[in-house]
Scaffold this motif. Structure first.
Motif, PDB file in Angstrom:
ATOM      1  N   ALA A  38      26.343  22.836 -33.144  1.00  0.00           N
ATOM      2  CA  ALA A  38      26.081  24.234 -32.782  1.00  0.00           C
ATOM      3  C   ALA A  38      24.609  24.575 -32.998  1.00  0.00           C
ATOM      4  O   ALA A  38      23.980  25.249 -32.166  1.00  0.00           O
ATOM      5  CB  ALA A  38      26.976  25.159 -33.604  1.00  0.00           C
ATOM      6  N   LEU A  39      24.024  24.095 -34.101  1.00  0.00           N
ATOM      7  CA  LEU A  39      22.603  24.318 -34.349  1.00  0.00           C
ATOM      8  C   LEU A  39      21.755  23.528 -33.354  1.00  0.00           C
ATOM      9  O   LEU A  39      20.764  24.035 -32.828  1.00  0.00           O
ATOM     10  CB  LEU A  39      22.252  23.897 -35.779  1.00  0.00           C
ATOM     11  CG  LEU A  39      22.798  24.786 -36.905  1.00  0.00           C
ATOM     12  CD1 LEU A  39      22.635  24.107 -38.254  1.00  0.00           C
ATOM     13  CD2 LEU A  39      22.087  26.138 -36.897  1.00  0.00           C
ATOM     14  N   HIS A  40      22.154  22.286 -33.085  1.00  0.00           N
ATOM     15  CA  HIS A  40      21.430  21.413 -32.151  1.00  0.00           C
ATOM     16  C   HIS A  40      21.350  22.047 -30.764  1.00  0.00           C
ATOM     17  O   HIS A  40      20.320  21.953 -30.089  1.00  0.00           O
ATOM     18  CB  HIS A  40      22.173  20.074 -32.086  1.00  0.00           C
ATOM     19  CG  HIS A  40      21.465  19.008 -31.318  1.00  0.00           C
ATOM     20  ND1 HIS A  40      21.051  17.819 -31.889  1.00  0.00           N
ATOM     21  CD2 HIS A  40      21.104  18.921 -30.014  1.00  0.00           C
ATOM     22  CE1 HIS A  40      20.466  17.072 -30.966  1.00  0.00           C
ATOM     23  NE2 HIS A  40      20.491  17.705 -29.821  1.00  0.00           N
ATOM     24  N   GLU A  41      22.429  22.698 -30.332  1.00  0.00           N
ATOM     25  CA  GLU A  41      22.490  23.254 -28.983  1.00  0.00           C
ATOM     26  C   GLU A  41      22.134  24.740 -28.926  1.00  0.00           C
ATOM     27  O   GLU A  41      22.250  25.352 -27.869  1.00  0.00           O
ATOM     28  CB  GLU A  41      23.880  23.014 -28.396  1.00  0.00           C
ATOM     29  CG  GLU A  41      24.204  21.528 -28.258  1.00  0.00           C
ATOM     30  CD  GLU A  41      25.498  21.263 -27.522  1.00  0.00           C
ATOM     31  OE1 GLU A  41      26.322  22.197 -27.417  1.00  0.00           O
ATOM     32  OE2 GLU A  41      25.687  20.129 -27.055  1.00  0.00           O
ATOM     33  N   GLY A  42      21.720  25.319 -30.037  1.00  0.00           N
ATOM     34  CA  GLY A  42      21.287  26.712 -30.031  1.00  0.00           C
ATOM     35  C   GLY A  42      22.409  27.705 -29.819  1.00  0.00           C
ATOM     36  O   GLY A  42      22.233  28.710 -29.129  1.00  0.00           O
ATOM     37  N   GLN A  43      23.554  27.450 -30.437  1.00  0.00           N
ATOM     38  CA  GLN A  43      24.726  28.281 -30.190  1.00  0.00           C
ATOM     39  C   GLN A  43      24.950  29.372 -31.246  1.00  0.00           C
ATOM     40  O   GLN A  43      25.861  30.185 -31.103  1.00  0.00           O
ATOM     41  CB  GLN A  43      25.978  27.386 -30.124  1.00  0.00           C
ATOM     42  CG  GLN A  43      25.925  26.390 -28.985  1.00  0.00           C
ATOM     43  CD  GLN A  43      26.978  25.307 -29.120  1.00  0.00           C
ATOM     44  OE1 GLN A  43      27.593  25.164 -30.164  1.00  0.00           O
ATOM     45  NE2 GLN A  43      27.177  24.536 -28.079  1.00  0.00           N
ATOM     46  N   ILE A  44      24.123  29.379 -32.300  1.00  0.00           N
ATOM     47  CA  ILE A  44      24.368  30.318 -33.393  1.00  0.00           C
ATOM     48  C   ILE A  44      23.364  31.462 -33.350  1.00  0.00           C
ATOM     49  O   ILE A  44      22.507  31.632 -34.222  1.00  0.00           O
ATOM     50  CB  ILE A  44      24.346  29.595 -34.756  1.00  0.00           C
ATOM     51  CG1 ILE A  44      25.291  28.401 -34.727  1.00  0.00           C
ATOM     52  CG2 ILE A  44      24.759  30.528 -35.879  1.00  0.00           C
ATOM     53  CD1 ILE A  44      25.396  27.629 -36.017  1.00  0.00           C
TER      54      ILE A  44
END
Length: 475
Positions: free
Chosen positions: A377-383
């Motif tokens: 989620a952090l890697h893909e900018g989802q937060i």
């Protein structure tokens, strides 16, 4: 860090260059140089494709997920949206429904047609089709395929392995980069993080590169490791394979298909911890009754069941893929349903009885599964917005780091000499216990890195020594 430089110029012949510390410095710089030579083009590609994916998922989804809708009383029943979608594609079949994020965004339906899958965004109040486009062929899917497979479209294929090699060498770049940047000769720690603005030429670029790498080195390591967890060798055959949810605990018969079958072509939409986990099968007597006995198990009733189970907001419902298949209700950050990976939840229903066959939540994941749910989620900018901004800034920093390394090499290279200008290999290379232990640890933790190091050592010690012309070009 991706450095192709040193404070010691190639060819310098001073007493200091012959001592143990200087020899080790040259050796580590040489490993850093060769690792960067392979990894830099991949890092630039990964950063550019990563920003493209971030734009088309978090900011401007191509299926119309975020189209503004004006609320107009009570939303229509799902059956009415289905009718509108099928009217747009007569003869098609609907196999996925995605509920709106909120009252001001559209619902999505996937319709399978003879020409392929179509994604439709519909106004939940009027059933008007707001966007209708093929599921395949989006910029996001193109960037995703480039990012992980070099557009080969094959998990575990040659493209996957080439990217995994670059990411594995990236781990070496981070470790050797920190070693090269570490303060020495009386320097303070500020030298690692603050560029020398008064310097000029190569010295300025070196200090800028050193500072930028020191700031983002640990973040780069996080991105590399979280990306490697999906790679064909380290991820697929080691970490991910050992960290799957134990489907046997459900008590239901299991399919020979895994959850990865729910991933759309070229996309990763299923939680990492479930990808290799088998799906349950419909038709048994197990499970907990959700829908009242005799209730038709269709999109409309499954959605009602999902709300009864506590799913709110955007939730995805996938229809069974075969006679023994199951209905799947899911809400997770991998599919951009939620910005809370710890709230992941996947439920499977028997297609005949409407019984709950499986209910998997974040708490049920293994420790690596939990780490990956948050890490991806952090890697893909989802937060959230902050995560998006930080990821864009990080990608730009990686590009700057790579280009800065190339500038330093260009300024240091032996002009018109017909050779690469690699740092020289010291004679009588000192291999301290700490260096050997670190290399062994890295090789065991990241197998592809170990294999690559062996290949480079073989090139250095066997091939280059016996082929003078090649040695000159690569030296």
């Amino acid at each position: 860090m991706v450095s192709i430089d040193s404070s010691i110029t190639a060819g310098a012949k001073t007493p200091a260059a012959t001592n143990r510390a200087q020899k080790l410095y040259f050796a580590i710089w040489r490993w850093h140089f060769y690792a960067a030579l392979y990894a830099v083009p991949f890092f630039v590609m990964l950063a550019l494709s990563g920003m493209t994916m971030l734009w088309f998922t978090a900011i401007a989804p191509e299926y119309g997920d975020r189209i503004a809708v004006t609320p107009a009383g009570q939303a229509l029943r799902l059956t009415e949206l289905e009718a509108s979608a099928l009217a747009a594609h007569p003869g098609g079949t609907i196999d996925k429904y995605i509920a709106p994020y909120d009252a001001e965004t559209p619902a999505l339906l996937r319709v399978q047609t003879e020409a392929g899958a179509q994604m439709l965004a519909l106004d939940p109040y009027t059933a008007a089709v707001l966007r209708d486009r093929p599921e395949a062929g989006t910029w996001n899917k193109w960037a995703t395929s480039l990012h992980g497979q070099l557009l080969t479209g094959v998990d575990g294929g040659i493209g996957d392995y080439l990217v995994e090699t670059a990411a594995s060498l990236g781990v070496l770049l981070v470790v050797t980069g920190f070693w090269l940047a570490w303060p020495r000769n009386g320097e303070g720690f500020a030298a690692m993080f603050l560029p020398k603005v008064s310097a000029s030429g190569r010295a300025f670029w070196k200090s800028l590169h050193r500072a930028a790498g020191s700031w983002i080195g640990l973040v780069l390591a996080f991105f590399l490791i979280s990306g490697l967890a999906w790679a064909g060798i380290w991820g697929g055959k080691f970490v991910q394979a050992w960290s799957q949810f134990p489907a046997e605990k459900w008590g239901a018969p299991l399919s020979d298909k895994t959850h990865a079958a729910h991933n759309a072509a070229g996309a990763k939409e299923v939680p990492w911890a479930l990808e290799l986990t088998p799906l349950p099968l419909s038709g048994s007597q197990v499970g907990q009754q959700l829908l009242p006995m005799g209730t038709p198990v269709v999109f409309d009733t499954v959605l009602e069941g999902a709300r009864a189970l506590g799913f709110v907001g955007r939730v995805q419902i996938k229809a069974p893929q075969e006679d023994s298949g199951v209905w799947t209700i899911s809400q997770d950050s991998m599919s951009y349903d939620s910005d809370h990976p710890t709230a992941d939840r996947t439920v499977h229903l028997d297609r005949y009885s409407g019984k709950v066959l499986a209910d998997v939540r974040f708490a049920d994941y293994s420790l690596p599964g939990k780490a990956m749910a948050v890490g991806i989620a952090l890697h893909e900018g989802q937060i959230g917005v902050f995560n998006i901004v930080v990821n864009f800034a990080f990608c730009l920093s990686v590009i700057f780091l790579c280009l800065g390394g190339l500038v330093m090499w260009w300024l240091r290279r032996p002009a018109k000499a017909g050779r690469l200008g690699a740092p020289p290999l010291p004679a009588d290379l000192p291999m301290t216990g700490g260096v050997v232990f670190t290399l062994l640890l890295l090789s065991l933790a990241v197998p592809v890195l170990g294999l690559t190091l062996l290949a480079v050592l073989a090139l250095d010690l066997l091939v280059l020594k016996t082929v003078p012309a090649l040695k000159r070009v690569l030296s």
